[in-house]
Design a protein around this motif. Structure first.
Motif, PDB file in Angstrom:
ATOM      1  N   UNK A  56       0.840  -1.204   0.000  1.00  0.00           N
ATOM      2  CA  UNK A  56       0.000   0.000   0.000  1.00  0.00           C
ATOM      3  C   UNK A  56       0.873   1.251   0.000  1.00  0.00           C
ATOM      4  N   UNK A  57       0.356   2.309  -0.631  1.00  0.00           N
ATOM      5  CA  UNK A  57       1.098   3.567  -0.719  1.00  0.00           C
ATOM      6  C   UNK A  57       1.238   4.199   0.660  1.00  0.00           C
ATOM      7  N   UNK A  58       2.425   4.734   0.921  1.00  0.00           N
ATOM      8  CA  UNK A  58       2.670   5.452   2.164  1.00  0.00           C
ATOM      9  C   UNK A  58       2.362   6.935   1.938  1.00  0.00           C
ATOM     10  N   UNK A  59       1.270   7.415   2.558  1.00  0.00           N
ATOM     11  CA  UNK A  59       0.876   8.808   2.396  1.00  0.00           C
ATOM     12  C   UNK A  59       1.445   9.717   3.485  1.00  0.00           C
ATOM     13  N   UNK A  60       2.185   9.176   4.434  1.00  0.00           N
ATOM     14  CA  UNK A  60       2.644   9.985   5.571  1.00  0.00           C
ATOM     15  C   UNK A  60       3.566  11.147   5.190  1.00  0.00           C
ATOM     16  N   UNK A  61       4.303  11.116   4.044  1.00  0.00           N
ATOM     17  CA  UNK A  61       5.079  12.317   3.700  1.00  0.00           C
ATOM     18  C   UNK A  61       4.226  13.576   3.547  1.00  0.00           C
ATOM     19  N   UNK A  62       2.922  13.415   3.328  1.00  0.00           N
ATOM     20  CA  UNK A  62       2.043  14.584   3.225  1.00  0.00           C
ATOM     21  C   UNK A  62       1.963  15.339   4.547  1.00  0.00           C
ATOM     22  N   UNK A  63       2.355  14.696   5.641  1.00  0.00           N
ATOM     23  CA  UNK A  63       2.354  15.371   6.936  1.00  0.00           C
ATOM     24  C   UNK A  63       3.300  16.565   6.951  1.00  0.00           C
ATOM     25  N   UNK A  64       4.242  16.601   6.010  1.00  0.00           N
ATOM     26  CA  UNK A  64       5.232  17.682   5.976  1.00  0.00           C
ATOM     27  C   UNK A  64       4.745  18.907   5.210  1.00  0.00           C
ATOM     28  N   UNK A  65       3.564  18.842   4.584  1.00  0.00           N
ATOM     29  CA  UNK A  65       3.050  20.007   3.861  1.00  0.00           C
ATOM     30  C   UNK A  65       2.897  21.193   4.795  1.00  0.00           C
ATOM     31  N   UNK A  66       3.297  22.374   4.312  1.00  0.00           N
ATOM     32  CA  UNK A  66       3.207  23.585   5.116  1.00  0.00           C
ATOM     33  C   UNK A  66       1.979  24.388   4.707  1.00  0.00           C
ATOM     34  N   UNK A  67       1.165  24.767   5.689  1.00  0.00           N
ATOM     35  CA  UNK A  67       0.021  25.616   5.422  1.00  0.00           C
ATOM     36  C   UNK A  67      -1.017  24.940   4.544  1.00  0.00           C
ATOM     37  N   UNK A  68      -1.884  25.750   3.964  1.00  0.00           N
ATOM     38  CA  UNK A  68      -2.984  25.256   3.143  1.00  0.00           C
ATOM     39  C   UNK A  68      -2.728  25.612   1.679  1.00  0.00           C
ATOM     40  N   UNK A  69      -2.917  24.620   0.793  1.00  0.00           N
ATOM     41  CA  UNK A  69      -2.645  24.767  -0.629  1.00  0.00           C
ATOM     42  C   UNK A  69      -3.929  24.606  -1.424  1.00  0.00           C
ATOM     43  N   UNK A  70      -4.129  25.469  -2.420  1.00  0.00           N
ATOM     44  CA  UNK A  70      -5.269  25.339  -3.312  1.00  0.00           C
ATOM     45  C   UNK A  70      -4.992  24.225  -4.307  1.00  0.00           C
ATOM     46  N   UNK A  71      -5.913  23.266  -4.398  1.00  0.00           N
ATOM     47  CA  UNK A  71      -5.737  22.104  -5.255  1.00  0.00           C
ATOM     48  C   UNK A  71      -6.631  22.240  -6.474  1.00  0.00           C
ATOM     49  N   UNK A  72      -6.061  21.993  -7.649  1.00  0.00           N
ATOM     50  CA  UNK A  72      -6.838  21.994  -8.880  1.00  0.00           C
ATOM     51  C   UNK A  72      -7.237  20.565  -9.225  1.00  0.00           C
ATOM     52  N   UNK A  73      -8.311  20.390  -9.990  1.00  0.00           N
ATOM     53  CA  UNK A  73      -8.701  19.026 -10.385  1.00  0.00           C
ATOM     54  C   UNK A  73      -7.520  18.282 -10.999  1.00  0.00           C
ATOM     55  N   UNK A  74      -7.315  17.038 -10.574  1.00  0.00           N
ATOM     56  CA  UNK A  74      -6.147  16.276 -11.012  1.00  0.00           C
ATOM     57  C   UNK A  74      -6.452  15.497 -12.272  1.00  0.00           C
ATOM     58  N   UNK A  75      -5.460  15.417 -13.126  1.00  0.00           N
ATOM     59  CA  UNK A  75      -5.554  14.608 -14.324  1.00  0.00           C
ATOM     60  C   UNK A  75      -5.155  13.168 -13.990  1.00  0.00           C
ATOM     61  N   UNK A  76      -5.633  12.188 -14.775  1.00  0.00           N
ATOM     62  CA  UNK A  76      -5.247  10.800 -14.515  1.00  0.00           C
ATOM     63  C   UNK A  76      -3.737  10.580 -14.510  1.00  0.00           C
ATOM     64  N   UNK A  77      -2.998  11.424 -15.254  1.00  0.00           N
ATOM     65  CA  UNK A  77      -1.550  11.267 -15.337  1.00  0.00           C
ATOM     66  C   UNK A  77      -0.809  11.902 -14.175  1.00  0.00           C
ATOM     67  N   UNK A  78      -1.508  12.648 -13.329  1.00  0.00           N
ATOM     68  CA  UNK A  78      -0.875  13.319 -12.201  1.00  0.00           C
ATOM     69  C   UNK A  78      -0.364  12.273 -11.219  1.00  0.00           C
ATOM     70  N   UNK A  79       0.960  12.225 -11.044  1.00  0.00           N
ATOM     71  CA  UNK A  79       1.547  11.178 -10.202  1.00  0.00           C
ATOM     72  C   UNK A  79       2.067  11.720  -8.881  1.00  0.00           C
TER      73      UNK A  79
END
Length: 337
Positions: free
Chosen positions: A1-24
């Motif tokens: 399973x993918x390890x998502x814990x590196x996302x814990x390091x994100x700083x502040x709040x980021x505006x997210x745009x709709x993701x494309x299927x190729x977005x890795x």
């Protein structure tokens, strides 16, 4: 399973745009894994990241449809995280509400010892800090509509009863609320014997929904699921239970939904307590529903969500009428002076 814990390091709040299927990117993978990205449509925006609520960093998402009618905050249950609340998020967005979701301390991508807490009061402190920070940053505004599942419902109930009718909340939706767990007498006895000598025990994945796909996902496909039950969390819960019982009642409009096949919380006993604490509450029981009401099979979920939809719309209509009448009253008083 993918390890998502590196996302814990994100700083502040980021505006997210709709993701494309190729977005890795890892964030795109997270949104796909929990099927959240598909809700980024019709000009709905998403801010995602970490909010400081000392001493924790809380993984937070703010979903904003065009011209929202109000703001709802979802507080998830024990062992859960916000990625499991897609169905409820979709319902609230359909009702044109801004939605705030966050991972409790020790859960999901928030900081803290896994599935543990020193004191239940910390949950409430995080809730208020989070709301204040989002307000200060212009990402969300009250008054707030609170929706909580299980432990999340207990956090909302405790916050409301502790602060009185301070107009902070427009109303509450309490789903399978925790006051005491199912089979509590035996569990408390075991905890008293084992707790002083063992820091945690292996978690048992009991079916908490009639949706077998969901329960399989929890057990086999969700990398953010805690695998142990800390005895310290049970100790904190035992201290919180009598504190809740001593709090004064509240007149806040409240919807309480409980499944009669719930083997996680003691539904009948809890409803008796909460009827006394929230005398204006509307209570809906479902004969077949289990514990995880936001992830029940579709026919049950549709019925329960219709109760939520009707309750929310009544609150919003009433609030809108009150808001329109307020300036008229003020102008009338001014003209008389």
């Amino acid at each position: 399973m993918t390890d998502f814990t590196p996302l814990e390091a994100m700083e502040g709040m980021t505006l997210v745009k709709p993701t494309e299927p190729s977005d890795d990117t890892l964030l795109a993978g997270y949104l796909r894994h929990y099927r959240l990205g598909v809700l980024l449509k019709d000009e709905t925006t998403l801010h995602v990241g970490n909010i400081e609520a000392m001493p924790y960093r809380l993984w937070t998402q703010v979903w904003t449809p065009p011209q929202p009618r109000g703001t709802a905050i979802i507080v998830h249950g024990y062992y859960d995280h916000l990625g499991l609340y897609r169905h409820l998020l979709e319902l609230l967005l359909e009702e044109n509400l801004q939605v705030v979701m966050w991972d409790l301390p020790g859960h999901g991508l928030s900081s803290g010892e896994r599935a543990d807490i020193e004191d239940f009061a910390e949950y409430g402190q995080c809730l208020r800090q989070l709301q204040q920070r989002l307000t200060d940053e212009g990402l969300a505004n009250g008054p707030w509509l609170g929706l909580g599942q299980s432990t999340g419902a207990s956090i909302l109930a405790t916050d409301t009863l502790s602060h009185g009718d301070d107009d902070h909340w427009l109303g509450l939706v309490l789903l399978a609320p925790l006051v005491r767990p199912w089979n509590w007498t035996r569990s408390a006895w075991v905890h008293s014997i084992v707790g002083p000598f063992v820091s945690s025990v292996p978690r048992r994945f009991r079916p908490n929904s009639n949706d077998t796909d969901f329960t399989t996902f929890l057990r086999e496909q969700d990398p953010l699921q805690p695998l142990r039950l800390p005895t310290g969390w049970v100790t904190a819960m035992r201290r919180w239970m009598p504190q809740l019982m001593e709090l004064p009642s509240s007149q806040l409009p409240t919807l309480i939904i409980q499944g009669d096949n719930d083997l996680t919380v003691d539904g009948p006993w809890n409803l008796t307590v909460l009827e006394g604490k929230f005398p204006n509450a509307t209570i809906h029981r479902h004969p077949e529903a289990r514990h995880h009401l936001v992830n029940e099979i579709e026919p049950i979920r549709r019925e329960l969500f219709e109760q939520v939809r009707q309750f929310i719309n009544l609150l919003l209509v009433t609030a809108a009428v009150d808001a329109r009448s307020q300036p008229i009253c003020s102008n009338s008083r001014a003209s008389q002076r």
